[in-house]
Write a protein that holds these residues in place. Structure first.
Motif, PDB file in Angstrom:
ATOM      1  N   PRO A 102      37.887  52.696  39.054  1.00 59.54           N
ATOM      2  CA  PRO A 102      38.596  51.903  40.070  1.00 59.54           C
ATOM      3  C   PRO A 102      39.943  52.523  40.426  1.00 59.54           C
ATOM      4  CG  PRO A 102      37.598  50.447  38.461  1.00 59.54           C
ATOM      5  CD  PRO A 102      37.410  51.850  37.940  1.00 59.54           C
ATOM      6  N   THR A 103      40.299  52.416  41.691  1.00 63.08           N
ATOM      7  CA  THR A 103      41.515  53.052  42.185  1.00 63.08           C
ATOM      8  C   THR A 103      42.735  52.149  42.101  1.00 63.08           C
ATOM      9  OG1 THR A 103      40.872  52.367  44.416  1.00 63.08           O
ATOM     10  CG2 THR A 103      40.270  54.589  43.734  1.00 63.08           C
ATOM     11  N   GLY A 104      42.547  50.895  41.724  1.00 64.13           N
ATOM     12  CA  GLY A 104      43.681  49.980  41.619  1.00 64.13           C
ATOM     13  C   GLY A 104      43.328  48.744  40.830  1.00 64.13           C
ATOM     14  N   GLY A 105      44.320  47.910  40.617  1.00 64.93           N
ATOM     15  CA  GLY A 105      44.089  46.662  39.894  1.00 64.93           C
ATOM     16  C   GLY A 105      45.347  45.812  39.863  1.00 64.93           C
ATOM     17  N   PHE A 106      45.158  44.535  39.572  1.00 62.61           N
ATOM     18  CA  PHE A 106      46.258  43.585  39.430  1.00 62.61           C
ATOM     19  C   PHE A 106      46.010  42.678  38.231  1.00 62.61           C
ATOM     20  CE2 PHE A 106      46.292  43.894  44.253  1.00 62.61           C
ATOM     21  CZ  PHE A 106      47.424  44.690  44.319  1.00 62.61           C
ATOM     22  N   GLN A 107      47.095  42.108  37.726  1.00 56.47           N
ATOM     23  CA  GLN A 107      47.038  41.030  36.752  1.00 56.47           C
ATOM     24  C   GLN A 107      47.765  39.824  37.346  1.00 56.47           C
ATOM     25  OE1 GLN A 107      48.805  42.232  33.066  1.00 56.47           O
ATOM     26  NE2 GLN A 107      47.846  44.250  33.090  1.00 56.47           N
ATOM     27  N   GLY A 108      47.301  38.633  36.996  1.00 52.93           N
ATOM     28  CA  GLY A 108      47.960  37.466  37.539  1.00 52.93           C
ATOM     29  C   GLY A 108      47.475  36.179  36.917  1.00 52.93           C
ATOM     30  N   THR A 109      47.687  35.089  37.635  1.00 50.95           N
ATOM     31  CA  THR A 109      47.302  33.757  37.192  1.00 50.95           C
ATOM     32  C   THR A 109      46.614  33.046  38.343  1.00 50.95           C
ATOM     33  OG1 THR A 109      49.447  32.867  37.842  1.00 50.95           O
ATOM     34  CG2 THR A 109      49.219  33.591  35.558  1.00 50.95           C
ATOM     35  N   TYR A 110      45.944  31.933  38.013  1.00 49.51           N
ATOM     36  CA  TYR A 110      45.310  31.140  39.058  1.00 49.51           C
ATOM     37  C   TYR A 110      45.519  29.662  38.788  1.00 49.51           C
ATOM     38  CZ  TYR A 110      41.388  30.167  35.862  1.00 49.51           C
ATOM     39  OH  TYR A 110      40.618  29.748  34.803  1.00 49.51           O
ATOM     40  N   SER A 111      45.440  28.889  39.855  1.00 48.79           N
ATOM     41  CA  SER A 111      45.591  27.439  39.768  1.00 48.79           C
ATOM     42  C   SER A 111      44.778  26.833  40.898  1.00 48.79           C
ATOM     43  CB  SER A 111      47.066  27.042  39.863  1.00 48.79           C
ATOM     44  OG  SER A 111      47.617  27.481  41.106  1.00 48.79           O
ATOM     45  N   TYR A 112      44.891  25.515  41.048  1.00 53.36           N
ATOM     46  CA  TYR A 112      44.139  24.822  42.093  1.00 53.36           C
ATOM     47  C   TYR A 112      45.082  24.011  42.969  1.00 53.36           C
ATOM     48  CZ  TYR A 112      40.145  26.125  39.252  1.00 53.36           C
ATOM     49  OH  TYR A 112      39.217  26.848  38.546  1.00 53.36           O
ATOM     50  N   VAL A 120      45.171  32.261  43.733  1.00 51.00           N
ATOM     51  CA  VAL A 120      45.327  33.418  42.853  1.00 51.00           C
ATOM     52  C   VAL A 120      46.665  34.073  43.154  1.00 51.00           C
ATOM     53  CG1 VAL A 120      44.443  35.707  42.280  1.00 51.00           C
ATOM     54  CG2 VAL A 120      42.848  33.810  42.658  1.00 51.00           C
ATOM     55  N   THR A 121      47.460  34.300  42.116  1.00 49.88           N
ATOM     56  CA  THR A 121      48.770  34.928  42.285  1.00 49.88           C
ATOM     57  C   THR A 121      48.808  36.197  41.455  1.00 49.88           C
ATOM     58  OG1 THR A 121      49.844  32.787  42.617  1.00 49.88           O
ATOM     59  CG2 THR A 121      51.264  34.650  42.044  1.00 49.88           C
ATOM     60  N   TRP A 122      48.842  37.332  42.140  1.00 50.66           N
ATOM     61  CA  TRP A 122      48.945  38.627  41.459  1.00 50.66           C
ATOM     62  C   TRP A 122      50.420  38.942  41.239  1.00 50.66           C
ATOM     63  CZ3 TRP A 122      44.374  39.288  39.792  1.00 50.66           C
ATOM     64  CH2 TRP A 122      43.242  39.061  40.583  1.00 50.66           C
ATOM     65  N   SER A 123      50.811  39.140  39.973  1.00 50.56           N
ATOM     66  CA  SER A 123      52.222  39.369  39.656  1.00 50.56           C
ATOM     67  C   SER A 123      52.496  40.742  39.058  1.00 50.56           C
ATOM     68  CB  SER A 123      52.721  38.302  38.682  1.00 50.56           C
ATOM     69  OG  SER A 123      51.921  38.286  37.507  1.00 50.56           O
ATOM     70  N   LYS A 124      51.438  41.436  38.599  1.00 44.64           N
ATOM     71  CA  LYS A 124      51.602  42.755  37.967  1.00 44.64           C
ATOM     72  C   LYS A 124      50.508  43.687  38.447  1.00 44.64           C
ATOM     73  CE  LYS A 124      53.333  40.641  33.673  1.00 44.64           C
ATOM     74  NZ  LYS A 124      53.119  40.528  32.204  1.00 44.64           N
ATOM     75  N   ASN A 125      50.759  44.995  38.323  1.00 44.96           N
ATOM     76  CA  ASN A 125      49.701  45.953  38.618  1.00 44.96           C
ATOM     77  C   ASN A 125      48.782  46.088  37.402  1.00 44.96           C
ATOM     78  OD1 ASN A 125      50.970  47.677  36.781  1.00 44.96           O
ATOM     79  ND2 ASN A 125      51.888  48.964  38.368  1.00 44.96           N
ATOM     80  N   ALA A 126      47.839  46.999  37.462  1.00 40.97           N
ATOM     81  CA  ALA A 126      46.842  47.122  36.407  1.00 40.97           C
ATOM     82  C   ALA A 126      47.455  47.463  35.056  1.00 40.97           C
ATOM     83  CB  ALA A 126      45.800  48.172  36.790  1.00 40.97           C
ATOM     84  N   SER A 127      48.559  48.207  35.043  1.00 39.91           N
ATOM     85  CA  SER A 127      49.188  48.617  33.785  1.00 39.91           C
ATOM     86  C   SER A 127      50.195  47.601  33.265  1.00 39.91           C
ATOM     87  CB  SER A 127      49.867  49.976  33.962  1.00 39.91           C
ATOM     88  OG  SER A 127      50.890  49.902  34.942  1.00 39.91           O
ATOM     89  N   GLY A 128      50.409  46.514  34.008  1.00 38.02           N
ATOM     90  CA  GLY A 128      51.313  45.466  33.563  1.00 38.02           C
ATOM     91  C   GLY A 128      52.709  45.534  34.126  1.00 38.02           C
TER      92      GLY A 128
END
Length: 370
Positions: A102-112, A120-128
């Motif tokens: 994969p050429t990219g990625g994100f880390q994050g959280t989710y809610s309703y 979905v809220t992406w707050s970091k890239n794949a490496s953190g």
């Protein structure tokens, strides 16, 4: 890849404990993109295809492949289709990069949200590493698909009538960045290649070979074939068709030298007297990856293969909780090339950039009424 997912889930900042998974499903295949009229974005369309993994601690990660129209990504050979019969023996091509990691990625959280949408809220890239500003997506959620074995997320206007009048979501309606269309399917089946249906199964397995696969394709393209008047627009077409992989009179043929299959589709919309369309699908890399390519045989002008402006489509298989194949989500990243040189020619209006689902009737795609 799964080890990467696991490390991301550990590294992501925890949200509220005991979060309900979207539709009760942890593992998702998702297409996301930005498609708009040329008058709005000057042919700066992009598409992204990847996995979303949700945790019950409120975390979510994604690993993806992405392509941008202005980068003019190239078609590259994936596998040679030696299918026999009337199917041309040609290289099946995909978009560069899809065979690799994969050429990219994100880390994050989710809610309703109060309206039931998955936020979905992406707050970091794949490496953190924290992003400069969080990226937010607001997905419509449909649970209980395929008798509860799958779930679906969509952007607000992904489904709708076919034609050239697609409603572009208003800024912020789907995301706080440029993503404006998306489609994804989730289950609790693992995302490794062992869950992926083989090409031989799609052609010979009675669970798969006798049913059509259909869906929606939202695409940035030219308004017409007339060079004097055409402009870049966003349209919605149908994905798949009424045909099946095990067509009685003219079935798809499995390759003899690789994990692929091919079909010479008759009586299509191809221009000229030769209406046959060459179609290929191949397994590629690990995980749920497949790739599709198709082109009009008339464009080959008597040669066995057409090497220029084919339609390349990276795809990920949709697998339900029981391990049953249910279709694909995918993207098209079509760069126009000069047929004399084979090189990208910056003819932006000729591009074809979009996202789609192509799934079984069990998945209840929202198709227009005939």
């Amino acid at each position: 890849m799964l080890a990467l997912f696991a490390s991301q889930l550990i590294a992501a900042a925890p949200a509220q404990a005991g979060q309900a998974l979207p539709g009760g499903k942890a593992n998702w295949v998702v297409s996301v993109g930005h498609m708009d009229s040329a008058s709005s974005n000057n042919y700066r369309n992009w598409v992204r295809l990847g996995y979303y993994v949700f945790g019950t601690d409120g975390t979510v990660t994604t690993s993806y492949w992405n392509w941008a129209q202005r980068d003019q990504p190239k078609r590259v050979d994936a596998v040679t289709a030696d299918c026999g019969g009337n199917v041309p023996t040609c290289a099946i091509r995909t978009v560069e990069g899809f065979a690799g990691t994969p050429t990219g990625g994100f880390q994050g959280t989710y809610s309703y949200a109060n309206d039931g949408r998955v936020v979905v809220t992406w707050s970091k890239n794949a490496s953190g590493t924290p992003l400069g500003s969080p990226l937010t997506e607001r997905w419509n959620l449909e649970s209980g698909i395929a008798n509860g074995a799958a779930a679906r997320i969509t952007s607000p206007t992904f489904y709708g009538a076919y034609g050239n009048n697609v409603q572009i979501p208003a800024p912020g309606e789907f995301s706080n960045y440029t993503a404006n269309f998306g489609i994804g399917y989730g289950s609790n089946a693992s995302l490794d290649r062992e869950t992926r249906a083989t090409m031989n199964q799609l052609v010979t397995d009675l669970r798969y070979n006798a049913r059509p696969y259909k869906g929606a394709f939202v695409v940035a393209k030219a308004s017409s074939a007339d060079p004097s008047t055409r402009v870049g627009i966003v349209g919605r077409e149908g994905a798949g068709g009424t045909w099946t992989f095990g067509n009685t009179a003219n079935p798809w043929k499995v390759c003899s030298n690789g994990p692929c299959m091919g079909w010479l589709q008759p009586n299509t919309s191809c221009a000229g007297t030769d209406k046959d369309r060459v179609r290929y699908i191949a397994e590629i890399g690990g995980g749920r990856r497949n790739t599709e390519e198709y082109w009009c045989q008339s464009l080959a002008q008597g040669q066995p293969c057409y090497k220029y402006n084919s339609h390349p489509r990276p795809m990920l298989q949709v697998i339900d909780d029981s391990g049953k194949f249910q279709g694909w989500v995918g993207v098209e990243a079509f760069t126009h090339v000069d047929t004399k040189t084979g090189l990208p020619d910056s003819s932006w209006v000729e591009g074809y950039w979009g996202i789609f689902d192509n799934v079984s009737e069990e998945m209840q795609p929202k198709l227009p009424t005939p």
